[in-house]
Design a protein around this motif. Structure first.
Motif, PDB file in Angstrom:
ATOM      1  N   MET A   1      52.511 -18.083  20.392  1.00 58.04           N
ATOM      2  CA  MET A   1      51.217 -17.834  20.977  1.00 58.04           C
ATOM      3  C   MET A   1      50.146 -18.011  19.903  1.00 58.04           C
ATOM      4  O   MET A   1      50.324 -17.626  18.768  1.00 58.04           O
ATOM      5  CB  MET A   1      51.185 -16.417  21.545  1.00 58.04           C
ATOM      6  CG  MET A   1      49.958 -16.158  22.343  1.00 58.04           C
ATOM      7  SD  MET A   1      50.042 -14.684  23.379  1.00 58.04           S
ATOM      8  CE  MET A   1      51.273 -15.152  24.542  1.00 58.04           C
ATOM      9  N   LYS A   2      49.053 -18.614  20.256  1.00 54.26           N
ATOM     10  CA  LYS A   2      47.986 -18.878  19.302  1.00 54.26           C
ATOM     11  C   LYS A   2      47.336 -17.588  18.842  1.00 54.26           C
ATOM     12  O   LYS A   2      47.287 -16.594  19.561  1.00 54.26           O
ATOM     13  CB  LYS A   2      46.912 -19.764  19.935  1.00 54.26           C
ATOM     14  CG  LYS A   2      47.389 -21.146  20.255  1.00 54.26           C
ATOM     15  CD  LYS A   2      47.513 -21.939  19.003  1.00 54.26           C
ATOM     16  CE  LYS A   2      47.853 -23.380  19.347  1.00 54.26           C
ATOM     17  NZ  LYS A   2      48.103 -24.160  18.192  1.00 54.26           N
ATOM     18  N   ARG A   3      46.814 -17.664  17.619  1.00 58.17           N
ATOM     19  CA  ARG A   3      46.101 -16.515  17.075  1.00 58.17           C
ATOM     20  C   ARG A   3      44.847 -16.248  17.889  1.00 58.17           C
ATOM     21  O   ARG A   3      44.221 -17.155  18.412  1.00 58.17           O
ATOM     22  CB  ARG A   3      45.711 -16.790  15.628  1.00 58.17           C
ATOM     23  CG  ARG A   3      46.892 -16.737  14.706  1.00 58.17           C
ATOM     24  CD  ARG A   3      46.566 -17.111  13.311  1.00 58.17           C
ATOM     25  NE  ARG A   3      45.265 -16.661  12.845  1.00 58.17           N
ATOM     26  CZ  ARG A   3      44.773 -16.976  11.666  1.00 58.17           C
ATOM     27  NH1 ARG A   3      45.441 -17.738  10.858  1.00 58.17           N
ATOM     28  NH2 ARG A   3      43.598 -16.545  11.290  1.00 58.17           N
ATOM     29  N   ARG A   4      44.487 -15.024  17.999  1.00 57.67           N
ATOM     30  CA  ARG A   4      43.270 -14.550  18.662  1.00 57.67           C
ATOM     31  C   ARG A   4      43.247 -14.762  20.176  1.00 57.67           C
ATOM     32  O   ARG A   4      42.218 -14.632  20.808  1.00 57.67           O
ATOM     33  CB  ARG A   4      42.045 -15.184  18.025  1.00 57.67           C
ATOM     34  CG  ARG A   4      41.869 -14.773  16.577  1.00 57.67           C
ATOM     35  CD  ARG A   4      40.588 -15.332  16.003  1.00 57.67           C
ATOM     36  NE  ARG A   4      40.435 -15.018  14.618  1.00 57.67           N
ATOM     37  CZ  ARG A   4      41.005 -15.697  13.622  1.00 57.67           C
ATOM     38  NH1 ARG A   4      41.770 -16.714  13.875  1.00 57.67           N
ATOM     39  NH2 ARG A   4      40.799 -15.344  12.383  1.00 57.67           N
ATOM     40  N   LEU A   5      44.368 -15.106  20.773  1.00 59.33           N
ATOM     41  CA  LEU A   5      44.395 -15.300  22.217  1.00 59.33           C
ATOM     42  C   LEU A   5      44.093 -13.995  22.946  1.00 59.33           C
ATOM     43  O   LEU A   5      43.316 -13.976  23.900  1.00 59.33           O
ATOM     44  CB  LEU A   5      45.747 -15.864  22.668  1.00 59.33           C
ATOM     45  CG  LEU A   5      45.894 -16.060  24.172  1.00 59.33           C
ATOM     46  CD1 LEU A   5      44.885 -17.096  24.657  1.00 59.33           C
ATOM     47  CD2 LEU A   5      47.291 -16.486  24.521  1.00 59.33           C
TER      48      LEU A   5
END
Length: 138
Positions: A1-5
């Motif tokens: 999962m991408k950072r800051r999602l």
């Protein structure tokens, strides 16, 4: 999962949720379109404000502003302010979730670590300045 999602999700959910739930909260507090409901928090606030002002509620006071919002709905400025506060609260909660979810992951999970240094050798973004002579001042 991408950072800051989770932060992005938190901002969006917080802003939309605050705007949608603000009229519900006003009604539950007793600030209705028909006036201040008897026995409610709004009635208690109005009583206190009236006693403090010698029998009347001052125009522009918190009670007057909340009653106006309960009766006519939120203005565009008030809606923007409510959305900003809700978005900020959502950002804090989403950021905390991002922080805790990142700290529980192991580097071997195969997740994108977003270190943006162009290599996939598992190293962080720290540089060894002693080996890279061109970055040393002369």
């Amino acid at each position: 999962m991408k950072r800051r999602l989770f932060t992005i999700i938190g901002v969006t959910t917080g802003a939309v949720g605050a705007v949608v739930l603000a009229p519900v909260a006003l009604t539950m507090a007793g600030f209705t379109s028909a006036g201040i409901a008897a026995g409610s928090l709004g009635a208690s606030m109005m009583s206190s404000a009236a006693i403090a002002n010698g029998g009347g509620v001052a125009a522009g006071s918190l009670v007057a502003v909340l009653q106006s919002a309960g009766a006519a709905g939120l203005t565009a400025g008030a809606t923007a302010a409510v959305a900003a506060v809700g978005g900020a609260a959502g950002a804090v909660i989403g950021g905390a979730v991002d922080l805790f979810s990142r700290s529980k992951r192991r580097p071997s999970d195969g997740d994108d670590d977003d270190d943006d240094d162009g290599d996939d050798d598992g190293e962080g973004t720290e540089m060894n300045l002693l080996e890279n002579k061109e970055l040393m001042p002369k």
